[in-house]
Design a protein around this motif. Sequence first.
Motif, PDB file in Angstrom:
ATOM      1  N   TYR B  48      97.942  28.006  34.429  1.00 14.17           N
ATOM      2  CA  TYR B  48      97.303  27.813  35.613  1.00 14.17           C
ATOM      3  C   TYR B  48      97.308  26.359  35.882  1.00 14.17           C
ATOM      4  O   TYR B  48      97.752  25.802  37.159  1.00 14.17           O
ATOM      5  CB  TYR B  48      95.832  28.302  35.814  1.00 14.17           C
ATOM      6  CG  TYR B  48      95.745  29.444  35.947  1.00 14.17           C
ATOM      7  CD1 TYR B  48      96.225  30.333  37.399  1.00 14.17           C
ATOM      8  CD2 TYR B  48      94.941  30.567  35.174  1.00 14.17           C
ATOM      9  CE1 TYR B  48      96.289  31.543  37.349  1.00 14.17           C
ATOM     10  CE2 TYR B  48      94.994  31.820  35.406  1.00 14.17           C
ATOM     11  CZ  TYR B  48      95.537  32.354  36.494  1.00 14.17           C
ATOM     12  OH  TYR B  48      95.482  33.724  36.864  1.00 14.17           O
ATOM     13  N   GLN B  49      97.035  25.465  34.771  1.00 11.64           N
ATOM     14  CA  GLN B  49      97.122  23.799  35.130  1.00 11.64           C
ATOM     15  C   GLN B  49      98.432  23.718  35.424  1.00 11.64           C
ATOM     16  O   GLN B  49      98.783  22.734  36.425  1.00 11.64           O
ATOM     17  CB  GLN B  49      96.836  23.271  33.730  1.00 11.64           C
ATOM     18  CG  GLN B  49      95.206  23.233  33.629  1.00 11.64           C
ATOM     19  CD  GLN B  49      94.993  22.519  31.990  1.00 11.64           C
ATOM     20  OE1 GLN B  49      95.644  22.791  31.086  1.00 11.64           O
ATOM     21  NE2 GLN B  49      93.533  22.091  32.065  1.00 11.64           N
ATOM     22  N   LEU B  52      99.322  24.530  39.151  1.00  8.91           N
ATOM     23  CA  LEU B  52      98.616  23.757  40.025  1.00  8.91           C
ATOM     24  C   LEU B  52      98.881  22.480  39.951  1.00  8.91           C
ATOM     25  O   LEU B  52      98.876  21.918  41.098  1.00  8.91           O
ATOM     26  CB  LEU B  52      96.986  23.977  39.647  1.00  8.91           C
ATOM     27  CG  LEU B  52      96.167  25.419  39.832  1.00  8.91           C
ATOM     28  CD1 LEU B  52      94.873  25.455  39.361  1.00  8.91           C
ATOM     29  CD2 LEU B  52      95.948  25.588  41.585  1.00  8.91           C
ATOM     30  N   ARG B  59      95.044  28.216  46.431  1.00 12.47           N
ATOM     31  CA  ARG B  59      93.594  28.324  46.147  1.00 12.47           C
ATOM     32  C   ARG B  59      93.438  29.346  45.006  1.00 12.47           C
ATOM     33  O   ARG B  59      92.458  29.117  44.256  1.00 12.47           O
ATOM     34  CB  ARG B  59      93.282  28.993  47.721  1.00 12.47           C
ATOM     35  CG  ARG B  59      92.729  27.988  48.611  1.00 12.47           C
ATOM     36  CD  ARG B  59      91.930  28.547  49.724  1.00 12.47           C
ATOM     37  NE  ARG B  59      92.261  29.855  50.099  1.00 12.47           N
ATOM     38  CZ  ARG B  59      91.518  30.935  50.361  1.00 12.47           C
ATOM     39  NH1 ARG B  59      90.062  30.428  50.646  1.00 12.47           N
ATOM     40  NH2 ARG B  59      91.590  32.186  50.773  1.00 12.47           N
ATOM     41  N   TRP B  62      92.951  28.063  41.819  1.00 16.66           N
ATOM     42  CA  TRP B  62      92.014  27.169  41.237  1.00 16.66           C
ATOM     43  C   TRP B  62      90.779  28.459  41.038  1.00 16.66           C
ATOM     44  O   TRP B  62      89.999  28.008  40.258  1.00 16.66           O
ATOM     45  CB  TRP B  62      91.513  26.456  42.462  1.00 16.66           C
ATOM     46  CG  TRP B  62      92.286  25.169  42.774  1.00 16.66           C
ATOM     47  CD1 TRP B  62      93.193  24.676  43.391  1.00 16.66           C
ATOM     48  CD2 TRP B  62      92.548  24.186  41.574  1.00 16.66           C
ATOM     49  NE1 TRP B  62      93.614  23.437  43.409  1.00 16.66           N
ATOM     50  CE2 TRP B  62      93.466  23.366  42.041  1.00 16.66           C
ATOM     51  CE3 TRP B  62      91.768  23.979  40.197  1.00 16.66           C
ATOM     52  CZ2 TRP B  62      93.625  21.963  41.400  1.00 16.66           C
ATOM     53  CZ3 TRP B  62      92.120  22.780  39.826  1.00 16.66           C
ATOM     54  CH2 TRP B  62      93.052  21.890  40.310  1.00 16.66           C
ATOM     55  N   TRP B  63      90.528  29.352  41.978  1.00 18.03           N
ATOM     56  CA  TRP B  63      89.726  30.427  41.580  1.00 18.03           C
ATOM     57  C   TRP B  63      89.960  30.929  40.274  1.00 18.03           C
ATOM     58  O   TRP B  63      88.963  31.156  39.384  1.00 18.03           O
ATOM     59  CB  TRP B  63      89.678  31.465  42.824  1.00 18.03           C
ATOM     60  CG  TRP B  63      88.795  32.590  42.661  1.00 18.03           C
ATOM     61  CD1 TRP B  63      89.234  33.804  41.727  1.00 18.03           C
ATOM     62  CD2 TRP B  63      87.436  32.479  42.734  1.00 18.03           C
ATOM     63  NE1 TRP B  63      87.965  34.519  41.819  1.00 18.03           N
ATOM     64  CE2 TRP B  63      86.839  33.707  42.505  1.00 18.03           C
ATOM     65  CE3 TRP B  63      86.675  31.640  43.505  1.00 18.03           C
ATOM     66  CZ2 TRP B  63      85.471  34.170  42.554  1.00 18.03           C
ATOM     67  CZ3 TRP B  63      85.252  32.154  43.703  1.00 18.03           C
ATOM     68  CH2 TRP B  63      84.631  33.052  43.384  1.00 18.03           C
ATOM     69  N   ALA B  66      89.060  28.634  37.605  1.00 19.36           N
ATOM     70  CA  ALA B  66      87.589  28.250  37.447  1.00 19.36           C
ATOM     71  C   ALA B  66      87.094  29.560  36.676  1.00 19.36           C
ATOM     72  O   ALA B  66      85.979  29.430  35.827  1.00 19.36           O
ATOM     73  CB  ALA B  66      87.094  28.300  38.774  1.00 19.36           C
ATOM     74  N   ALA B  81      87.062  23.151  39.066  1.00 15.40           N
ATOM     75  CA  ALA B  81      88.028  23.940  39.445  1.00 15.40           C
ATOM     76  C   ALA B  81      87.507  24.686  40.517  1.00 15.40           C
ATOM     77  O   ALA B  81      87.932  24.929  41.515  1.00 15.40           O
ATOM     78  CB  ALA B  81      88.314  24.856  38.403  1.00 15.40           C
ATOM     79  N   ARG B  84      87.445  22.476  43.614  1.00 10.93           N
ATOM     80  CA  ARG B  84      88.645  22.310  44.132  1.00 10.93           C
ATOM     81  C   ARG B  84      89.012  23.527  44.713  1.00 10.93           C
ATOM     82  O   ARG B  84      89.546  23.530  46.180  1.00 10.93           O
ATOM     83  CB  ARG B  84      89.971  22.232  42.917  1.00 10.93           C
ATOM     84  CG  ARG B  84      89.720  20.907  42.000  1.00 10.93           C
ATOM     85  CD  ARG B  84      90.013  19.642  42.955  1.00 10.93           C
ATOM     86  NE  ARG B  84      91.443  19.589  43.563  1.00 10.93           N
ATOM     87  CZ  ARG B  84      92.515  19.116  42.783  1.00 10.93           C
ATOM     88  NH1 ARG B  84      92.320  18.593  41.795  1.00 10.93           N
ATOM     89  NH2 ARG B  84      93.583  19.228  43.417  1.00 10.93           N
ATOM     90  N   TYR B  85      88.446  24.703  44.453  1.00 12.47           N
ATOM     91  CA  TYR B  85      88.778  25.896  44.988  1.00 12.47           C
ATOM     92  C   TYR B  85      88.120  25.921  46.347  1.00 12.47           C
ATOM     93  O   TYR B  85      88.652  26.071  47.712  1.00 12.47           O
ATOM     94  CB  TYR B  85      88.320  27.133  44.559  1.00 12.47           C
ATOM     95  CG  TYR B  85      88.160  28.289  45.388  1.00 12.47           C
ATOM     96  CD1 TYR B  85      89.290  29.083  45.377  1.00 12.47           C
ATOM     97  CD2 TYR B  85      86.808  28.711  45.928  1.00 12.47           C
ATOM     98  CE1 TYR B  85      89.270  30.195  46.551  1.00 12.47           C
ATOM     99  CE2 TYR B  85      86.890  29.901  46.531  1.00 12.47           C
ATOM    100  CZ  TYR B  85      87.879  30.656  46.857  1.00 12.47           C
ATOM    101  OH  TYR B  85      87.723  31.797  47.671  1.00 12.47           O
TER     102      TYR B  85
END
Lengths: 373, 382
Positions: B48-49, B52, B59, B62-63, B66, B81, B84-85
């Motif tokens: 995910y990192q 992103l 979006r 980030w969700w 998180a 996170a 950011r979302y």
Amino acid sequence: MKAASVLLIAVIAVAGVISQAEQRVGETSFDEMSKAAERAFNEARDDDVIRLAGLALAKKPEWEEGLWYLGASLYQKQQYAEARDVLRRFMTLRPDAGPGWALLGLSEFNVREYSRALQHLQRAMSSGMGERSELTQPVFYDVAILLTRFERYDDSMDMLVRMLSNSPLDDSLTVALGLAGLRLPLLPSEVAANRRQVIQLAGSAVAAVQTARSDDATAKLKQLTTTFPNEPGVHFLYGAYLMPSDPGSGVSEMRRELEVSPSHALARVRLADQFIAEQKYDEALDLAKQAIELDPDRASAHMLAGEALLAKGDSEHGIAELEKARDRDPSSSKTHWDLLRAYVACGQREKADREKQEIEKRAAESGSNHVQE
Amino acid sequence: MKLGIARIVLLCAVSAAYAQTSARFERIAKEADAARVTERFSDAIHLYQRALHLRPSWREGWWNLASVYYEQDRFPDAKEAFTRYAALAAGKGPAEAFLGLCEYELRNYDSALAHFRSWASGGWAGTPDLLDVAVFHFALLLTRDGQFVRALYLLAPVAAKTGKDPALVEAMGLASLRMRNLPEDYPPDKREMVWLAGTAAVYLAQQPHDFARAQEFAARLASRFENERGVHYFRGTLFAFENKSAQAEREFREELRVAGADVPSLIALAKIDLERHEIAEADTFARKAVALEPQNAEAHHALGRVLMVNGQIDASALELENAKRLAPESPLVRSHLAMVYRRMGRTAEAKAEARAFLVLKQKEEVLAPARDKLKVTAGRSR
């Protein structure tokens, strides 16, 4: 225990796990810092570890060894909240490291995050922490006292009794036994000064019962009930002890318990059990039903209601109660035996066969035909 | 001409690079989702990192990141996170509750409370599981903030639904004893007291109310901790709940003996006296409560009621107006104010207050059982 010896043992246990991990060191500066951190860790220079590992982790946040060095050193410095946060990062990377769960759980215990502490210490036990009793014993003890705090007294008592057979009876074990015995959801450290006497006395009585020192057990339980006659739980303890050898006195103590604690479901269960043994099925059924109303999930209450109903000739409802008992506690061999007999008596061959298979399976698993409640 | 060709070449190169990046992003995002679903959390976080980094405006990424952090109890990372979302989302929705939970775990309690308040005013968005957890922590923070009744108001329906859960018992115990503490920070030697009070409160919250067991534990509490503040007031409220006013009165008076001047007990005694038309004593209690806590709306409300019964209408109006100013969302204050205005001949104002009473009565946040409120919002998710 604490921080120092737990840490030392946890470190030894985890070292093996980590040494297998591949570390791809990309930058010289990281390399230097990580080696310096490792040296500091091996020399138990905690402040240096915290500084050096912190710097190295800033460059490589997923450096497993570094997270472990840092978490363990923070724990050693009793910076439990910081240790917890670092160890959580470590556990994301190494969820197989039992000693890591142990140190994380112990850190959480120290910052009073008891629910997570219990969860993670249990995970440490199931993942394995090696054979070193210096690490396993505090984890085992903390799990036991946390189970009491979460009102899982029977599970806690099982663990404490196992400890009793391996450890000397010191104050911490006595108090833990007293709390579980009196069904008080407190940690030993949460016992107020003016409550210690009753809890210690109850604990030493439970210990005497469990180690079959009958004269001592009788004396302590008598002392407990006479010194603290209005304390919830003391008559139950004495009644449970007396029931096999002196049922009349056992029943009296259980009734006294119900005067002190009218909603005591377990006292009703013990009375119902005794009345079934005495073939007083109406009384037994009445008490079992009351216990079910108070605690609908208590399997033993359903089992006794089922036994009483069957004895009174009500097979349909008796079997229904036994099935509820089985659903709530599938590990009870007695319930499976009761059901087997009931199904056979009613000609429900298929269901009877299933129960028989279940009994055989359980007997094979436990390596014996031992039937336990 | 040369420039034109250069532009076309550049455009083609950029388009190709974009297509390449996009394809790479799609692949990594897919791998990240697969890692999350199969609970390879370390891989999921890493993927995910990376995704992103390629597309910071993703979006859902980030969700999901998180959520993975949150599942791993990595609250500083989860907070970042979710933030950011939330910055990318049109409405914060359940992210607001998660931010509250993260802040709680990071022990930023004031910030956590602010997030929960914002979440509640935005409609309590989230799955039933999130609602349970968020409402529980919201209530803990209300207790810490001294809003014990509101905390219990939130916890009681949860208790009715889940039964006797140890965490709930502790939370209700703290609120019932009016201890401005969290489960993590109250004095350890108060644990038994908190447990006994909480157990009584949880039994009371059952549907139907289990008065017998509630009183059994409250009696244990009172006998073991008879000289502790808050114990007799709590037992008094249990009796009052059962409409046993004589026993309630005894306990509220006991609380005054233990605690000296305890404003909630004074108000409770004033109300009991009002019901019995013992106006002189009610007046004494209510005046004392107001003198001790001039910013307490309930105290002004009680005094306003006493004065109204006593026929001191102008003074009553003043007290009730004070109560209204301090607690503008209390429907009962508005109702009594409507009565007083009517008796004063201030008909328009009386009608306005009566209307306000009806509106507030219907407003779920103020009056409706929290359980109903939760039912309405359960199932709304991001």
